[in-house]
Scaffold this motif. Structure first.
Motif, PDB file in Angstrom:
ATOM      1  N   GLU A  95     -21.621  13.773   2.558  1.00 56.16           N
ATOM      2  CA  GLU A  95     -20.438  12.929   2.713  1.00 56.16           C
ATOM      3  C   GLU A  95     -20.453  12.196   4.051  1.00 56.16           C
ATOM      4  O   GLU A  95     -20.106  11.027   4.128  1.00 56.16           O
ATOM      5  CB  GLU A  95     -19.165  13.772   2.604  1.00 56.16           C
ATOM      6  N   TYR A  96     -20.843  12.928   5.095  1.00 54.22           N
ATOM      7  CA  TYR A  96     -20.901  12.322   6.420  1.00 54.22           C
ATOM      8  C   TYR A  96     -21.892  11.160   6.442  1.00 54.22           C
ATOM      9  O   TYR A  96     -21.584  10.068   6.926  1.00 54.22           O
ATOM     10  CB  TYR A  96     -21.298  13.381   7.458  1.00 54.22           C
ATOM     11  N   LEU A  97     -23.097  11.391   5.913  1.00 55.18           N
ATOM     12  CA  LEU A  97     -24.130  10.352   5.906  1.00 55.18           C
ATOM     13  C   LEU A  97     -23.672   9.124   5.117  1.00 55.18           C
ATOM     14  O   LEU A  97     -23.814   7.988   5.565  1.00 55.18           O
ATOM     15  CB  LEU A  97     -25.420  10.883   5.269  1.00 55.18           C
ATOM     16  N   MET A  98     -23.107   9.388   3.943  1.00 54.80           N
ATOM     17  CA  MET A  98     -22.717   8.267   3.092  1.00 54.80           C
ATOM     18  C   MET A  98     -21.557   7.505   3.690  1.00 54.80           C
ATOM     19  O   MET A  98     -21.582   6.279   3.762  1.00 54.80           O
ATOM     20  CB  MET A  98     -22.364   8.768   1.694  1.00 54.80           C
ATOM     21  N   SER A  99     -20.525   8.236   4.131  1.00 52.24           N
ATOM     22  CA  SER A  99     -19.357   7.486   4.598  1.00 52.24           C
ATOM     23  C   SER A  99     -19.629   6.796   5.926  1.00 52.24           C
ATOM     24  O   SER A  99     -19.190   5.672   6.127  1.00 52.24           O
ATOM     25  CB  SER A  99     -18.092   8.337   4.611  1.00 52.24           C
ATOM     26  N   SER A 100     -20.411   7.421   6.816  1.00 55.19           N
ATOM     27  CA  SER A 100     -20.653   6.729   8.089  1.00 55.19           C
ATOM     28  C   SER A 100     -21.529   5.486   7.867  1.00 55.19           C
ATOM     29  O   SER A 100     -21.241   4.421   8.413  1.00 55.19           O
ATOM     30  CB  SER A 100     -21.259   7.660   9.142  1.00 55.19           C
ATOM     31  N   PHE A 101     -22.529   5.600   7.001  1.00 59.11           N
ATOM     32  CA  PHE A 101     -23.357   4.418   6.724  1.00 59.11           C
ATOM     33  C   PHE A 101     -22.548   3.321   6.042  1.00 59.11           C
ATOM     34  O   PHE A 101     -22.593   2.156   6.431  1.00 59.11           O
ATOM     35  CB  PHE A 101     -24.565   4.785   5.848  1.00 59.11           C
ATOM     36  N   LEU A 102     -21.795   3.712   5.014  1.00 60.04           N
ATOM     37  CA  LEU A 102     -21.098   2.692   4.223  1.00 60.04           C
ATOM     38  C   LEU A 102     -19.911   2.092   4.967  1.00 60.04           C
ATOM     39  O   LEU A 102     -19.593   0.914   4.774  1.00 60.04           O
ATOM     40  CB  LEU A 102     -20.677   3.276   2.869  1.00 60.04           C
ATOM     41  N   GLU A 103     -19.274   2.871   5.842  1.00 58.86           N
ATOM     42  CA  GLU A 103     -18.195   2.295   6.656  1.00 58.86           C
ATOM     43  C   GLU A 103     -18.753   1.192   7.555  1.00 58.86           C
ATOM     44  O   GLU A 103     -18.138   0.148   7.736  1.00 58.86           O
ATOM     45  CB  GLU A 103     -17.512   3.369   7.512  1.00 58.86           C
ATOM     46  N   GLY A 104     -19.930   1.445   8.115  1.00 61.14           N
ATOM     47  CA  GLY A 104     -20.573   0.440   8.966  1.00 61.14           C
ATOM     48  C   GLY A 104     -20.955  -0.800   8.170  1.00 61.14           C
ATOM     49  O   GLY A 104     -20.751  -1.932   8.618  1.00 61.14           O
ATOM     50  N   PHE A 105     -21.461  -0.570   6.977  1.00 60.65           N
ATOM     51  CA  PHE A 105     -21.864  -1.664   6.076  1.00 60.65           C
ATOM     52  C   PHE A 105     -20.635  -2.511   5.717  1.00 60.65           C
ATOM     53  O   PHE A 105     -20.647  -3.733   5.822  1.00 60.65           O
ATOM     54  CB  PHE A 105     -22.474  -1.033   4.817  1.00 60.65           C
ATOM     55  N   LEU A 106     -19.570  -1.811   5.343  1.00 59.00           N
ATOM     56  CA  LEU A 106     -18.318  -2.497   4.991  1.00 59.00           C
ATOM     57  C   LEU A 106     -17.750  -3.242   6.194  1.00 59.00           C
ATOM     58  O   LEU A 106     -17.219  -4.348   6.064  1.00 59.00           O
ATOM     59  CB  LEU A 106     -17.301  -1.468   4.476  1.00 59.00           C
ATOM     60  N   GLY A 107     -17.888  -2.622   7.369  1.00 57.59           N
ATOM     61  CA  GLY A 107     -17.388  -3.245   8.601  1.00 57.59           C
ATOM     62  C   GLY A 107     -18.002  -4.617   8.841  1.00 57.59           C
ATOM     63  O   GLY A 107     -17.314  -5.558   9.247  1.00 57.59           O
ATOM     64  N   GLU A 108     -19.282  -4.739   8.549  1.00 56.41           N
ATOM     65  CA  GLU A 108     -19.962  -6.033   8.721  1.00 56.41           C
ATOM     66  C   GLU A 108     -19.370  -7.093   7.789  1.00 56.41           C
ATOM     67  O   GLU A 108     -19.228  -8.252   8.162  1.00 56.41           O
ATOM     68  CB  GLU A 108     -21.472  -5.890   8.426  1.00 56.41           C
ATOM     69  N   ILE A 109     -19.035  -6.672   6.575  1.00 57.21           N
ATOM     70  CA  ILE A 109     -18.467  -7.624   5.594  1.00 57.21           C
ATOM     71  C   ILE A 109     -17.037  -8.010   5.999  1.00 57.21           C
ATOM     72  O   ILE A 109     -16.651  -9.169   5.962  1.00 57.21           O
ATOM     73  CB  ILE A 109     -18.488  -7.020   4.171  1.00 57.21           C
ATOM     74  N   GLU A 110     -16.274  -6.999   6.419  1.00 58.72           N
ATOM     75  CA  GLU A 110     -14.874  -7.215   6.839  1.00 58.72           C
ATOM     76  C   GLU A 110     -14.778  -8.223   7.978  1.00 58.72           C
ATOM     77  O   GLU A 110     -13.925  -9.101   7.987  1.00 58.72           O
ATOM     78  CB  GLU A 110     -14.281  -5.881   7.325  1.00 58.72           C
ATOM     79  N   GLN A 111     -15.695  -8.067   8.932  1.00 59.69           N
ATOM     80  CA  GLN A 111     -15.697  -8.924  10.108  1.00 59.69           C
ATOM     81  C   GLN A 111     -15.896 -10.392   9.713  1.00 59.69           C
ATOM     82  O   GLN A 111     -15.252 -11.284  10.254  1.00 59.69           O
ATOM     83  CB  GLN A 111     -16.844  -8.482  11.027  1.00 59.69           C
ATOM     84  N   ILE A 112     -16.801 -10.616   8.768  1.00 62.78           N
ATOM     85  CA  ILE A 112     -17.039 -11.980   8.274  1.00 62.78           C
ATOM     86  C   ILE A 112     -15.779 -12.501   7.581  1.00 62.78           C
ATOM     87  O   ILE A 112     -15.333 -13.628   7.809  1.00 62.78           O
ATOM     88  CB  ILE A 112     -18.240 -11.984   7.285  1.00 62.78           C
ATOM     89  N   TYR A 113     -15.176 -11.644   6.765  1.00 61.25           N
ATOM     90  CA  TYR A 113     -13.980 -12.027   6.009  1.00 61.25           C
ATOM     91  C   TYR A 113     -12.834 -12.436   6.931  1.00 61.25           C
ATOM     92  O   TYR A 113     -12.110 -13.401   6.664  1.00 61.25           O
ATOM     93  CB  TYR A 113     -13.564 -10.862   5.107  1.00 61.25           C
ATOM     94  N   GLN A 114     -12.708 -11.722   8.032  1.00 59.57           N
ATOM     95  CA  GLN A 114     -11.595 -12.004   8.953  1.00 59.57           C
ATOM     96  C   GLN A 114     -11.708 -13.371   9.634  1.00 59.57           C
ATOM     97  O   GLN A 114     -10.707 -13.913  10.084  1.00 59.57           O
ATOM     98  CB  GLN A 114     -11.505 -10.891  10.008  1.00 59.57           C
ATOM     99  N   HIS A 115     -12.925 -13.891   9.721  1.00 60.92           N
ATOM    100  CA  HIS A 115     -13.098 -15.186  10.389  1.00 60.92           C
ATOM    101  C   HIS A 115     -13.494 -16.280   9.400  1.00 60.92           C
ATOM    102  O   HIS A 115     -14.076 -17.287   9.782  1.00 60.92           O
ATOM    103  CB  HIS A 115     -14.146 -15.049  11.490  1.00 60.92           C
ATOM    104  N   ILE A 116     -13.158 -16.070   8.145  1.00 56.41           N
ATOM    105  CA  ILE A 116     -13.633 -16.947   7.075  1.00 56.41           C
ATOM    106  C   ILE A 116     -13.110 -18.377   7.189  1.00 56.41           C
ATOM    107  O   ILE A 116     -13.757 -19.328   6.755  1.00 56.41           O
ATOM    108  CB  ILE A 116     -13.298 -16.321   5.688  1.00 56.41           C
ATOM    109  N   GLU A 117     -11.931 -18.532   7.813  1.00 52.85           N
ATOM    110  CA  GLU A 117     -11.315 -19.866   7.903  1.00 52.85           C
ATOM    111  C   GLU A 117     -11.971 -20.729   8.972  1.00 52.85           C
ATOM    112  O   GLU A 117     -11.796 -21.944   8.988  1.00 52.85           O
ATOM    113  CB  GLU A 117      -9.812 -19.748   8.227  1.00 52.85           C
ATOM    114  N   GLU A 118     -12.694 -20.109   9.873  1.00 51.01           N
ATOM    115  CA  GLU A 118     -13.110 -20.810  11.082  1.00 51.01           C
ATOM    116  C   GLU A 118     -14.350 -21.691  10.928  1.00 51.01           C
ATOM    117  O   GLU A 118     -14.506 -22.668  11.651  1.00 51.01           O
ATOM    118  CB  GLU A 118     -13.345 -19.786  12.212  1.00 51.01           C
TER     119      GLU A 118
END
Lengths: 221, 221
Positions: B55-78
């Protein structure tokens, strides 16, 4: 022993089911025998144990997969290369649909970094690469296809063809779709056809030359 | 106990290495402890056993992966949506390169049909789907992208981004390439960019309408 034909099939079906839920290493021979409703000694008799069963599953599935590609290659001169490629895509997707539980197991198992997998698989994959490169190079030679890096295009094509079968779990959880569903497959095929059209045939946008040591054709066999 | 920070990292590294060669079910807690050179009790202390470690391996990896996508989404208008998408592709490939052993393990593990995986992952994947669909729909709304079926395009994009890390064995055996090799990655990126250009932007060939129940945006969260 009175060995009916179907007891071998029962063992194969039970093994694939258990491997797909608990992994190969997480499944014992005894569990397979229980699931199949056969005596444990039958697994030794048919497959010489669990490793033999793995080899049987992988080589029978992959020989069939390779057979579909070989067949296309043998008739490559007869029709436009694009039509051969589309036919190959259809046949490979159909083959995996017909064997989707084994397809899933085999595609996943080859991602494991083990000596056994390397031994079983390396000759198979080199043959597959040979045929795929030949088909692609044939299309380029005939000027039907854009000039592209064979390794990268083959990698992407192989990936498109196998992805739904490698990861049906993702399809199911996220999109409530299944790779063996004819409705899904009908639409997935359109996507792969569009990739063929856009990547290999349309001249709208071809990526700048890939600086790759392109493997010379024929070295794979 | 004298717990230095690095012993946790040692356990993680040892576990990933063993999982990638013997599978999750084929690896015992004791083997992980031996490989890491730590006492077996530390694994209980840090992770409450092998499932906790998964669980630790999966959630820490996937949270980081998701974080990269979220960051792009937050600046999508720019910036233009295409530039956002290219940036997201670069960041996700880079993130996986930085964590390629864990990437390999996680991508493979989610192909297993287990209750644990389903529980751990379903909320994560629904979030990921939400952001990917939003980014794509944004591009369509701004008329930067062709009108396409969001599920199928996202599936294909996700597949392109993760494939080299899911199956490095194939890359290695067949092409003597490695996903963590900067040379490979430079060329692989060109291929993904070409896909973006050809599938989303070029109007040369758009597949006929996919008859899919397109998931409405926003239902995923």
């Amino acid at each position: 022993m009175n060995l009916d034909l179907s007891s071998k099939e029962k063992v194969v079906d039970a093994a694939v089911k258990l491997f797909n839920t608990h992994g190969f290493d997480g499944t014992s021979v005894r569990e397979i025998a229980n699931e199949a409703g056969v005596n444990v000694s039958l697994i030794s008799y048919y497959f010489h144990g669990k490793k033999g069963l793995l080899e049987y599953l992988m080589s029978s599935f992959l020989e069939g997969f390779l057979g579909e590609i070989e067949q296309i290659y043998q008739h490559i001169e007869e029709i436009p290369v694009k039509d051969s490629l589309i036919k190959m895509i259809d046949n490979l997707l159909g083959y995996q649909q017909d064997n989707y539980q084994v397809a899933r197991f085999v595609h996943r198992e080859i991602t494991i970094d083990s000596t056994l997998i390397r031994e079983v698989m390396s000759s198979y994959f080199m043959k597959e690469r040979f045929y795929l490169h030949e088909i692609l190079n044939h299309g380029m030679k005939r000027k039907e296809f854009n000039r592209l890096s064979a390794p990268f295009v083959c990698m992407q094509l192989r990936n498109l063809i196998t992805a739904p079968f490698l990861n049906p779990q993702y399809l199911q959880e996220v999109y409530q779709l299944a790779p063996y569903d004819p409705y899904f497959m009908k639409n997935y095929k359109k996507l792969v056809y569009a990739w063929v059209e856009n990547t290999l045939i349309s001249t709208k946008y071809v990526p700048e030359k890939l600086n790759l040591p392109v493997a010379s054709v024929g070295t794979g066999l």
